[in-house]
Motif scaffolding. Structure first.
Motif, PDB file in Angstrom:
ATOM      1  N   UNK A  47      71.214  49.160 -10.572  1.00  0.00           N
ATOM      2  CA  UNK A  47      71.635  49.459 -11.832  1.00  0.00           C
ATOM      3  C   UNK A  47      72.798  50.688 -11.323  1.00  0.00           C
ATOM      4  N   UNK A  48      72.779  51.064 -10.173  1.00  0.00           N
ATOM      5  CA  UNK A  48      73.824  52.044  -9.730  1.00  0.00           C
ATOM      6  C   UNK A  48      74.933  51.625  -8.821  1.00  0.00           C
ATOM      7  N   UNK A  49      75.244  50.279  -8.851  1.00  0.00           N
ATOM      8  CA  UNK A  49      76.558  49.969  -8.073  1.00  0.00           C
ATOM      9  C   UNK A  49      76.610  50.266  -6.567  1.00  0.00           C
ATOM     10  N   UNK A  50      75.245  49.867  -5.794  1.00  0.00           N
ATOM     11  CA  UNK A  50      75.222  50.407  -4.572  1.00  0.00           C
ATOM     12  C   UNK A  50      76.352  49.829  -3.646  1.00  0.00           C
ATOM     13  N   UNK A  51      76.952  48.669  -3.998  1.00  0.00           N
ATOM     14  CA  UNK A  51      77.820  48.032  -3.251  1.00  0.00           C
ATOM     15  C   UNK A  51      79.173  48.943  -2.854  1.00  0.00           C
ATOM     16  N   UNK A  52      79.300  50.112  -3.713  1.00  0.00           N
ATOM     17  CA  UNK A  52      80.399  50.779  -3.457  1.00  0.00           C
ATOM     18  C   UNK A  52      80.538  51.582  -2.157  1.00  0.00           C
ATOM     19  N   UNK A  53      79.050  51.638  -1.364  1.00  0.00           N
ATOM     20  CA  UNK A  53      78.997  52.053  -0.308  1.00  0.00           C
ATOM     21  C   UNK A  53      78.975  51.273   0.852  1.00  0.00           C
ATOM     22  N   UNK A  54      79.257  50.073   0.607  1.00  0.00           N
ATOM     23  CA  UNK A  54      79.229  48.858   1.605  1.00  0.00           C
ATOM     24  C   UNK A  54      80.626  48.689   2.325  1.00  0.00           C
ATOM     25  N   UNK A  55      80.690  47.984   3.579  1.00  0.00           N
ATOM     26  CA  UNK A  55      81.823  47.861   4.090  1.00  0.00           C
ATOM     27  C   UNK A  55      83.095  47.363   3.150  1.00  0.00           C
ATOM     28  N   UNK A  56      84.233  48.018   2.917  1.00  0.00           N
ATOM     29  CA  UNK A  56      85.300  47.725   2.148  1.00  0.00           C
ATOM     30  C   UNK A  56      85.998  46.460   2.263  1.00  0.00           C
ATOM     31  N   UNK A  57      85.826  45.849   3.671  1.00  0.00           N
ATOM     32  CA  UNK A  57      86.483  44.696   3.546  1.00  0.00           C
ATOM     33  C   UNK A  57      85.430  43.473   3.678  1.00  0.00           C
ATOM     34  N   UNK A  58      84.336  43.546   3.332  1.00  0.00           N
ATOM     35  CA  UNK A  58      83.137  42.504   2.881  1.00  0.00           C
ATOM     36  C   UNK A  58      83.859  42.059   1.575  1.00  0.00           C
ATOM     37  N   UNK A  59      83.373  40.882   1.245  1.00  0.00           N
ATOM     38  CA  UNK A  59      83.500  40.219   0.053  1.00  0.00           C
ATOM     39  C   UNK A  59      82.550  40.117  -1.130  1.00  0.00           C
ATOM     40  N   UNK A  60      82.664  40.525  -2.139  1.00  0.00           N
ATOM     41  CA  UNK A  60      81.533  40.450  -3.051  1.00  0.00           C
ATOM     42  C   UNK A  60      82.051  39.437  -4.520  1.00  0.00           C
TER      43      UNK A  60
END
Length: 246
Positions: A185-198
């Protein structure tokens, strides 16, 4: 009648009647009673979609609605969920007082009863324990990869299925090439490596379906904004995403 002897948990996919298998449709026709949860203001669509699936199945079962309890956010997470599950089981039992027909009782379970769903755990709270039958459904993972037309895994690559809470507390799972995240619910992907794909998706399989893909550093802000707008519009949102290491 207040006892559930035979409980059928029917996976219904992620919103489309087309996600329900032939076995699932037959189970809905064969059930004597179907319990449908009302999840509160702004979430009428969720009950509406269950009723739409029942209409497509041509089920003649007695349909009984019950109000879903609200979790007590003042409690620690584990205790909060435990008490919530206790109350849901009590409400299933209370709903059975209105049963007019003997036979199997069915619940329409979003996605699949085995994947990040607690219906099986709640069923274990019933006394006496019912005879359980699980009918598999299309998971949000399958719906997500199909919508984006991508494979779940890389060649010989490990896949980890986890939650937003785990991502927040522990970061990218060690050794995982592909990470599928549920319940974030809090979009934790924002803290993941920026060059990773989503590959992100919401309302999968429904007319309202939304999809975004790209490198996290390039699309994270767009996902956050679109997710917030969609949740405000519908009053609820179900989304999931897959991340792949660069």
């Amino acid at each position: 009648m207040s006892q559930i002897n035979d409980l059928w948990l029917v996976g219904i996919g992620t919103g489309s009647p087309a996600h329900v298998t032939l076995e699932g449709m037959q189970a809905l026709r064969d059930a004597a009673v179907i319990l449908v949860p009302n999840k509160g203001a702004g979430k009428d669509d969720l009950a509406g979609m269950r009723h739409a699936i029942l209409a497509v199945s041509k089920s003649s079962a007695q349909v009984i609605s019950f109000d879903y309890p609200v979790r007590d956010d003042s409690l620690p997470y584990g205790e909060r969920v435990d008490r919530w599950h206790d109350e849901i089981a009590l409400r299933w039992q209370a709903a059975m007082k209105n049963v007019q027909r003997a036979g199997p009782v069915a619940l329409l379970v979003w996605g699949d009863p085995s994947l990040y769903d607690s219906t099986l755990r709640i069923a274990q709270r019933l006394q006496p324990a019912p005879q359980l039958r699980v009918v598999a459904g299309i998971t949000s993972i399958q719906a997500l990869t199909a919508a984006h037309a991508i494979p779940l895994n890389t060649i010989n690559g490990a896949v980890t299925i986890t939650t937003g809470r785990q991502i927040k507390d522990h970061g990218w799972p060690e050794g995982a090439q592909t990470v599928v995240v549920m319940l974030d619910a809090h979009c934790q992907f924002q803290a993941m490596p920026p060059d990773a794909e989503i590959w992100w998706g919401a309302f999968l399989g429904m007319p309202e379906q939304i999809l975004i893909k790209g490198r996290i550093g390039e699309v994270a802000a767009s996902i956050v904004a679109l997710r917030a707008a969609a949740r405000a519009e519908h009053g609820w949102i179900m989304d999931s995403y897959l991340m792949r290491a660069a």
